[in-house]
Design a protein around this motif. Structure first.
Motif, mmCIF file in Angstrom:
data_model
loop_
_atom_site.group_PDB
_atom_site.id
_atom_site.type_symbol
_atom_site.label_atom_id
_atom_site.label_comp_id
_atom_site.label_asym_id
_atom_site.label_seq_id
_atom_site.Cartn_x
_atom_site.Cartn_y
_atom_site.Cartn_z
ATOM 1 N N SER A 255 0.555 -1.050 0.027
ATOM 2 C CA SER A 255 0.336 -0.624 -0.506
ATOM 3 C C SER A 255 0.804 1.693 -0.289
ATOM 4 N N CYS A 256 0.241 2.295 -0.670
ATOM 5 C CA CYS A 256 0.980 3.660 -0.253
ATOM 6 C C CYS A 256 -0.374 5.224 -0.028
ATOM 7 N N ASP A 257 1.069 5.870 -0.206
ATOM 8 C CA ASP A 257 -0.623 7.266 0.469
ATOM 9 C C ASP A 257 -1.115 7.084 -0.526
ATOM 10 N N GLY A 258 -2.412 7.263 0.024
ATOM 11 C CA GLY A 258 -3.734 7.508 -0.767
ATOM 12 C C GLY A 258 -4.668 6.577 -0.543
ATOM 13 N N GLY A 281 1.724 3.021 6.563
ATOM 14 C CA GLY A 281 3.034 2.126 6.389
ATOM 15 C C GLY A 281 4.902 2.709 6.591
ATOM 16 N N SER A 282 5.852 2.601 5.954
ATOM 17 C CA SER A 282 7.228 2.973 5.949
ATOM 18 C C SER A 282 6.706 4.715 5.696
ATOM 19 N N ALA A 283 7.267 5.586 6.353
ATOM 20 C CA ALA A 283 8.413 6.747 5.929
ATOM 21 C C ALA A 283 8.594 6.806 5.052
ATOM 22 N N GLY A 284 9.724 5.843 5.002
ATOM 23 C CA GLY A 284 10.834 5.808 4.136
ATOM 24 C C GLY A 284 10.189 5.765 3.065
ATOM 25 N N GLY A 285 9.355 5.345 2.569
ATOM 26 C CA GLY A 285 8.981 4.717 1.025
ATOM 27 C C GLY A 285 8.358 3.465 1.205
ATOM 28 N N CYS A 286 7.781 3.056 0.220
ATOM 29 C CA CYS A 286 6.135 1.650 -0.007
ATOM 30 C C CYS A 286 7.260 0.904 -0.963
ATOM 31 N N GLU A 287 8.336 1.068 -1.463
ATOM 32 C CA GLU A 287 9.210 0.189 -1.813
ATOM 33 C C GLU A 287 10.049 -0.176 -1.165
ATOM 34 N N ILE A 288 10.107 0.390 -0.412
ATOM 35 C CA ILE A 288 11.745 -0.824 0.392
ATOM 36 C C ILE A 288 11.194 -1.590 1.058
ATOM 37 N N GLY A 289 10.033 -1.683 1.066
ATOM 38 C CA GLY A 289 9.840 -4.018 1.149
ATOM 39 C C GLY A 289 9.270 -4.151 3.140
ATOM 40 N N TYR A 290 8.991 -3.028 3.608
ATOM 41 C CA TYR A 290 8.152 -2.748 4.711
ATOM 42 C C TYR A 290 7.385 -3.203 4.208
#
Length: 313
Positions: A255-258, A281-290
């Motif tokens: 999942s990501c922003d929005g 989710g992670s503030a570091g990004g949505c594609e970093i594997g968290y």
């Protein structure tokens, strides 16, 4: 599991470290969760040390934000329960997802509705906020929003709310309700099972993508993670067994922003069930594997039934 539950209970009060909040602020958070009283906070350092040792084997660096990357484009009528929300919290308009759980109610995240004064609800389209392709569009106001009573803006707990539709939705191939997860769909039942999340959020962490507004519905399949592992990606207390369910973000599929408030579903015996709502989710990004974290539906069945009158399998 008993040890893990104790650690989570101790860590539940540690919503942020002292780098994020003063002692007075933390005490106020504690009171919001557990009621009034005077507390000793010596156990905070102990809780942190226990949690850090427990999680050290995962080699994780941590950052947090309210947040479908690496997913696939949905086909028309593939997710007929998916709802698009535009909500006004002056001076800004916010994008969220939701789920049609009856002809009169949409389930979404509390942080989407919090202090929002009005909005629009879009049903039956894979295009976001497009009245020309939507089966129905509703204007809603603050009086139609029901936020879980114990929700607080920070901390990730009790992030659930309802939108009451001014008139019942007309069901069709494009607009359908989805049943809520029955009580037997516990963490142990769902762990490692493949679940699906969908939404109109960002499809990439790239700077150019973040400047664009995604108009098409995407979805992603991922396995449910053990909560003990998921909790190690975030600050102590943010991921809580009674409140959350986690899905893997491996391979940048998440999942990501929005996507906030949108559905997490599980296909069981030829039927899809709503098991979660996108929370953070992670503030570091949505594609970093968290992993992505979702509000666990089974923990709020009584509350949903009491306010909507719908039946649960």
């Amino acid at each position: 599991m008993a040890y893990y539950s104790l650690v989570l209970f101790i860590c539940a009060t540690t919503i942020f470290t002292t780098a994020y909040a003063t002692s007075a602020t933390v005490q106020e958070m504690h009171r919001n969760y557990f009621g009034g009283g005077i507390y000793d906070f010596w156990y905070w350092d102990l809780a942190w040390l226990v949690w850090d040792r427990q999680c050290s084997s995962y080699n994780i660096t941590r950052a947090v934000d309210t947040r479908i990357t690496g997913g696939d484009l949905a086909a028309p009528n593939m997710f007929p329960y998916q709802v698009g929300l535009l909500l006004l919290r002056a001076p800004k308009v916010y994008q969220c997802g939701g789920t049609l759980i009856s002809v009169s109610y949409v389930l979404t995240a509390a942080h989407c509705l919090y202090k929002s004064t009005r909005g629009k609800v879009f049903l039956g389209s894979i295009d976001f906020a497009n009245p020309l392709t939507s089966a129905a569009v509703y204007n809603v106001s603050e009086s139609d929003f029901i936020v879980y009573e114990r929700y607080v803006l920070h901390g990730g707990r009790d992030d659930i709310g309802l939108v009451h539709l001014p008139s019942p939705a007309t069901l069709s191939a494009a607009v359908q309700t989805i049943p809520l997860a029955p009580r037997f769909m516990t963490q142990s039942f769902l762990e490692r099972e493949i679940v699906t999340t969908s939404g109109w959020g960002l499809t990439s962490d790239s700077a150019s993508e973040r400047m664009m507004f995604n108009l098409l519905l995407y979805y992603v399949d991922a396995p449910v993670l053990p909560l003990r592992e998921c909790a190690c990606y975030y600050l102590p207390g943010l991921v809580r067994g009674p409140n959350h369910i986690c899905a893997s973000g491996a391979g940048g599929r998440s999942s990501c922003d929005g996507d906030s408030g949108g559905p997490l579903t599980y296909y069981y015996r030829n039927k899809s069930y709503l098991i979660g709502l996108t929370a953070f989710g992670s503030a570091g990004g949505c594609e970093i594997g968290y992993p992505a974290v979702y509000t666990r539906i089974t923990s709020y069945l009584d509350w949903i039934v009491a306010r909507t009158g719908i039946k649960v399998d």
